[in-house]
Write a protein that holds these residues in place. Structure first.
Motif, PDB file in Angstrom:
ATOM      1  N   UNK A 101       0.814  -1.209   0.000  1.00  0.00           N
ATOM      2  CA  UNK A 101       0.000   0.000   0.000  1.00  0.00           C
ATOM      3  C   UNK A 101       0.851   1.263   0.000  1.00  0.00           C
ATOM      4  N   UNK A 102       0.369   2.270  -0.729  1.00  0.00           N
ATOM      5  CA  UNK A 102       1.078   3.552  -0.805  1.00  0.00           C
ATOM      6  C   UNK A 102       0.059   4.678  -0.761  1.00  0.00           C
ATOM      7  N   UNK A 103       0.252   5.610   0.167  1.00  0.00           N
ATOM      8  CA  UNK A 103      -0.701   6.697   0.329  1.00  0.00           C
ATOM      9  C   UNK A 103      -0.373   7.839  -0.634  1.00  0.00           C
ATOM     10  N   UNK A 104      -1.424   8.458  -1.173  1.00  0.00           N
ATOM     11  CA  UNK A 104      -1.306   9.610  -2.065  1.00  0.00           C
ATOM     12  C   UNK A 104      -2.218  10.719  -1.548  1.00  0.00           C
ATOM     13  N   UNK A 105      -1.970  11.931  -2.009  1.00  0.00           N
ATOM     14  CA  UNK A 105      -2.795  13.054  -1.580  1.00  0.00           C
ATOM     15  C   UNK A 105      -3.988  13.300  -2.504  1.00  0.00           C
ATOM     16  N   UNK A 106      -3.947  12.754  -3.719  1.00  0.00           N
ATOM     17  CA  UNK A 106      -5.065  12.964  -4.635  1.00  0.00           C
ATOM     18  C   UNK A 106      -5.104  11.890  -5.712  1.00  0.00           C
ATOM     19  N   UNK A 107      -6.198  11.888  -6.480  1.00  0.00           N
ATOM     20  CA  UNK A 107      -6.383  10.894  -7.526  1.00  0.00           C
ATOM     21  C   UNK A 107      -5.464  11.057  -8.720  1.00  0.00           C
ATOM     22  N   UNK A 108      -5.301  12.291  -9.256  1.00  0.00           N
ATOM     23  CA  UNK A 108      -4.439  12.462 -10.428  1.00  0.00           C
ATOM     24  C   UNK A 108      -3.020  11.927 -10.230  1.00  0.00           C
ATOM     25  N   UNK A 109      -2.476  12.065  -9.024  1.00  0.00           N
ATOM     26  CA  UNK A 109      -1.135  11.525  -8.770  1.00  0.00           C
ATOM     27  C   UNK A 109      -1.129  10.003  -8.880  1.00  0.00           C
ATOM     28  N   UNK A 110      -2.230   9.369  -8.488  1.00  0.00           N
ATOM     29  CA  UNK A 110      -2.304   7.912  -8.604  1.00  0.00           C
ATOM     30  C   UNK A 110      -2.436   7.478 -10.065  1.00  0.00           C
ATOM     31  N   UNK A 111      -3.185   8.227 -10.844  1.00  0.00           N
ATOM     32  CA  UNK A 111      -3.290   7.912 -12.265  1.00  0.00           C
ATOM     33  C   UNK A 111      -1.921   8.032 -12.922  1.00  0.00           C
ATOM     34  N   UNK A 112      -1.168   9.027 -12.511  1.00  0.00           N
ATOM     35  CA  UNK A 112       0.190   9.187 -13.017  1.00  0.00           C
ATOM     36  C   UNK A 112       1.056   7.997 -12.629  1.00  0.00           C
ATOM     37  N   UNK A 113       0.907   7.539 -11.382  1.00  0.00           N
ATOM     38  CA  UNK A 113       1.683   6.395 -10.902  1.00  0.00           C
ATOM     39  C   UNK A 113       1.270   5.105 -11.610  1.00  0.00           C
ATOM     40  N   UNK A 114      -0.003   4.981 -11.941  1.00  0.00           N
ATOM     41  CA  UNK A 114      -0.455   3.831 -12.727  1.00  0.00           C
ATOM     42  C   UNK A 114       0.200   3.846 -14.103  1.00  0.00           C
ATOM     43  N   UNK A 115       0.242   5.024 -14.704  1.00  0.00           N
ATOM     44  CA  UNK A 115       0.813   5.152 -16.036  1.00  0.00           C
ATOM     45  C   UNK A 115       2.298   4.835 -16.088  1.00  0.00           C
ATOM     46  N   UNK A 116       3.012   5.160 -15.008  1.00  0.00           N
ATOM     47  CA  UNK A 116       4.451   4.895 -14.964  1.00  0.00           C
ATOM     48  C   UNK A 116       4.756   3.488 -14.465  1.00  0.00           C
ATOM     49  N   UNK A 117       3.712   2.736 -14.065  1.00  0.00           N
ATOM     50  CA  UNK A 117       3.909   1.377 -13.587  1.00  0.00           C
ATOM     51  C   UNK A 117       4.342   1.284 -12.139  1.00  0.00           C
ATOM     52  N   UNK A 118       4.229   2.393 -11.387  1.00  0.00           N
ATOM     53  CA  UNK A 118       4.657   2.383  -9.986  1.00  0.00           C
ATOM     54  C   UNK A 118       3.628   1.723  -9.068  1.00  0.00           C
ATOM     55  N   UNK A 119       2.366   1.735  -9.453  1.00  0.00           N
ATOM     56  CA  UNK A 119       1.331   1.018  -8.717  1.00  0.00           C
ATOM     57  C   UNK A 119       0.461   0.260  -9.718  1.00  0.00           C
ATOM     58  N   UNK A 120      -0.290  -0.704  -9.208  1.00  0.00           N
ATOM     59  CA  UNK A 120      -1.167  -1.520 -10.059  1.00  0.00           C
ATOM     60  C   UNK A 120      -2.622  -1.092  -9.958  1.00  0.00           C
ATOM     61  N   UNK A 121      -3.022  -0.678  -8.762  1.00  0.00           N
ATOM     62  CA  UNK A 121      -4.392  -0.286  -8.488  1.00  0.00           C
ATOM     63  C   UNK A 121      -4.381   1.015  -7.697  1.00  0.00           C
ATOM     64  N   UNK A 122      -5.503   1.713  -7.711  1.00  0.00           N
ATOM     65  CA  UNK A 122      -5.583   2.948  -6.951  1.00  0.00           C
ATOM     66  C   UNK A 122      -7.020   3.344  -6.685  1.00  0.00           C
ATOM     67  N   UNK A 123      -7.170   4.474  -6.011  1.00  0.00           N
ATOM     68  CA  UNK A 123      -8.473   5.018  -5.648  1.00  0.00           C
ATOM     69  C   UNK A 123      -8.534   6.466  -6.104  1.00  0.00           C
ATOM     70  N   UNK A 124      -9.654   6.871  -6.712  1.00  0.00           N
ATOM     71  CA  UNK A 124      -9.826   8.257  -7.114  1.00  0.00           C
ATOM     72  C   UNK A 124     -11.199   8.757  -6.682  1.00  0.00           C
ATOM     73  N   UNK A 125     -11.279  10.038  -6.391  1.00  0.00           N
ATOM     74  CA  UNK A 125     -12.561  10.664  -6.155  1.00  0.00           C
ATOM     75  C   UNK A 125     -13.224  10.998  -7.481  1.00  0.00           C
ATOM     76  N   UNK A 126     -14.449  11.468  -7.412  1.00  0.00           N
ATOM     77  CA  UNK A 126     -15.190  11.746  -8.648  1.00  0.00           C
ATOM     78  C   UNK A 126     -14.519  12.836  -9.480  1.00  0.00           C
ATOM     79  N   UNK A 127     -13.812  13.753  -8.823  1.00  0.00           N
ATOM     80  CA  UNK A 127     -13.187  14.852  -9.546  1.00  0.00           C
ATOM     81  C   UNK A 127     -12.073  14.435 -10.485  1.00  0.00           C
ATOM     82  N   UNK A 128     -11.525  13.235 -10.284  1.00  0.00           N
ATOM     83  CA  UNK A 128     -10.433  12.749 -11.145  1.00  0.00           C
ATOM     84  C   UNK A 128     -10.922  11.760 -12.196  1.00  0.00           C
ATOM     85  N   UNK A 129     -12.239  11.570 -12.295  1.00  0.00           N
ATOM     86  CA  UNK A 129     -12.772  10.565 -13.215  1.00  0.00           C
ATOM     87  C   UNK A 129     -12.504  10.905 -14.671  1.00  0.00           C
TER      88      UNK A 129
END
Length: 335
Positions: free
Chosen positions: A70-98
Motif C-alpha cells: 500500500x502507498x498513500x497519495x494526496x489525490x487521484x491524479x497523482x495515482x493515475x500518473x503512478x499507474x501510467x508509470x507502472x509504480x502502482x497496479x491499483x488505486x483510488x480516485x474521487x469523482x473529480x479525477x474521473x
C-alpha cells in the motif's frame, strides 16, 4: 531379482523427492502458491481507505491469495500518473479525477461510495442567498476537484458560467483559511474541511450540496487499475475485485464500526472520522451489480464526463464502456 527391485525402489523414492522439491520451490512448506503482491494506492480519508482498512482487518487479501503493498497519495491524479508509470497496479480516485480514466489513462474496475460531501458555502452575512446571486462574487475552489465540479454544475443550472464569477483556484487548505478570514465571498469545498471552517464560521450558509442532484446525477469515487493489467491479467483484477466487494459489503452493514476501523488503520484520532459515512452513500455489492446491469452506473460516469466537457477537461464525453470494466465487476461478484 532383488537388486533390480531395490534399484527401482530407490529410483522411485528419489524421483518423489525431486517432484516434492519442485512443487515446493516457492518456499511454501505446504506446497501452496505464494500470495501475489499487488501495489495499491489510496487516499487517507474515509472513502479512500475504509475498504483497505476492512480488507486488512478481515484478512481478505490472504483469503484471495494476495499480498498488498500500500502507498498513500494526496489525490487521484497523482495515482493515475503512478499507474501510467507502472509504480502502482491499483488505486483510488474521487469523482473529480474521473476525467482521467475517461480520457484513457486507466480503467475503472469498481465504483466505490457515492460522494455527498461537496457544498457551495457562503458567509451568513454575505447577503448571498442563491447560486444565481454568486454573479460577480469571488469563489475559492480547488481546481479539478469534486468541489470544482459541483461549482460548474450549480452555475450552469443557475444560468451562469465560470466567466460570470471570480473563480479563484486554491488548494483545499488555502480555501479553509481564505473563507475563515473572509478573503473570499464563497467556496466550493467539501466535508470534513467544512467542519474545520465551521470552527471559525459556525453560521455559514450552504447554497447547494451534491445530494441535491441525486439520483439524477451522482458523484462516485472509484477503484482504478493499470490499462495493461486489465488487458493481460484479468485473474488478478478479479481477485482484487473480490476483496473490494467483500470489504464494501462489510462497511455497508457496519458503517459506524468502519469509521473507527479506518481511523485505526490511518493512525488517526477516532473523532476525526466519526460521522464520515454521513456524507457518503454506501451501496452493497448486490445493488451496485444491479445498477451496473440497468445502466445506472454508466449513467453516473456519463454524467461526470459531460460536466468535464463543460469544464474543458475532456473534448468529448466518451461511452463509459470504454473505461468502466462492468463485465469484470459483475463476474467477480458471482464467484
Amino acid at each position: 531379482m532383488r537388486r533390480p527391485r531395490r534399484l527401482a525402489a530407490a529410483f522411485t523414492a528419489a524421483l518423489a523427492l525431486l517432484l516434492s522439491a519442485a512443487c515446493g520451490s516457492s518456499g511454501n512448506e505446504t506446497g501452496a502458491a505464494e500470495p501475489k503482491t499487488v501495489r495499491f494506492g489510496y487516499i487517507a480519508d474515509f472513502s479512500g481507505a475504509a475498504v483497505l482498512a476492512t480488507a486488512d482487518k478481515q484478512g481478505l487479501w490472504a483469503k484471495h491469495g494476495l499480498e498488498p503493498d500500500l502507498k498513500v497519495f494526496t489525490n487521484g491524479p497523482l495515482q493515475i500518473q503512478a499507474l501510467g508509470s507502472g509504480d502502482i497496479d491499483f488505486g483510488y480516485i474521487g469523482s473529480g479525477a474521473t476525467w482521467l480514466p475517461a480520457s484513457g489513462k486507466a480503467k475503472i474496475i469498481a465504483p466505490n461510495m457515492l460522494g455527498q460531501a461537496d457544498r457551495i458555502i457562503t458567509h451568513a452575512d454575505s447577503g448571498i442567498t442563491s447560486v444565481a446571486a454568486l454573479k460577480g462574487k469571488k469563489i475559492g475552489v480547488p481546481e479539478g476537484t469534486s468541489g470544482d465540479m459541483i461549482l460548474q454544475l450549480a452555475l450552469k443550472e443557475a444560468g451562469l458560467t465560470a466567466k460570470d464569477v471570480q473563480k479563484v483556484n486554491m488548494d483545499p487548505s488555502t480555501v479553509v483559511t481564505a473563507f475563515s478570514a473572509k478573503q473570499i465571498d464563497a467556496a466550493a469545498i467539501w466535508y470534513p474541511l467544512i467542519d474545520t471552517i465551521k470552527k471559525n464560521a459556525p453560521d455559514l450558509v450552504e447554497l447547494t450540496k451534491s445530494a441535491d442532484y441525486y439520483p439524477r446525477l451522482s458523484f462516485p469515487s472509484s477503484f482504478v487499475a493499470r490499462n495493461e493489467l486489465v488487458a493481460d491479467d484479468a485473474a488478478t483484477v478479479t481477485k482484487v475485485l473480490k476483496v473490494i466487494q467483500e470489504a464494501n459489503d462489510w462497511i455497508a452493514a457496519n458503517t459506524a464500526e468502519a469509521e473507527t476501523l479506518t481511523a485505526t488503520f490511518l493512525k488517526a484520532p477516532a473523532e476525526q472520522f466519526k460521522g464520515a459515512s454521513a456524507v457518503t452513500k454506501i451501496l452493497p455489492t448486490a445493488e451496485l451489480v444491479k445498477l451496473t446491469e440497468d445502466g445506472s452506473v454508466a449513467g453516473w460516469y456519463k454524467g461526470l464526463a459531460d460536466i468535464f466537457v463543460v469544464m474543458g477537461k475532456l473534448t468529448e464525453s466518451p461511452d463509459p464502456a470504454a473505461y468502466y470494466t462492468a463485465d469484470l465487476y459483475k463476474s467477480a461478484s458471482s464467484r
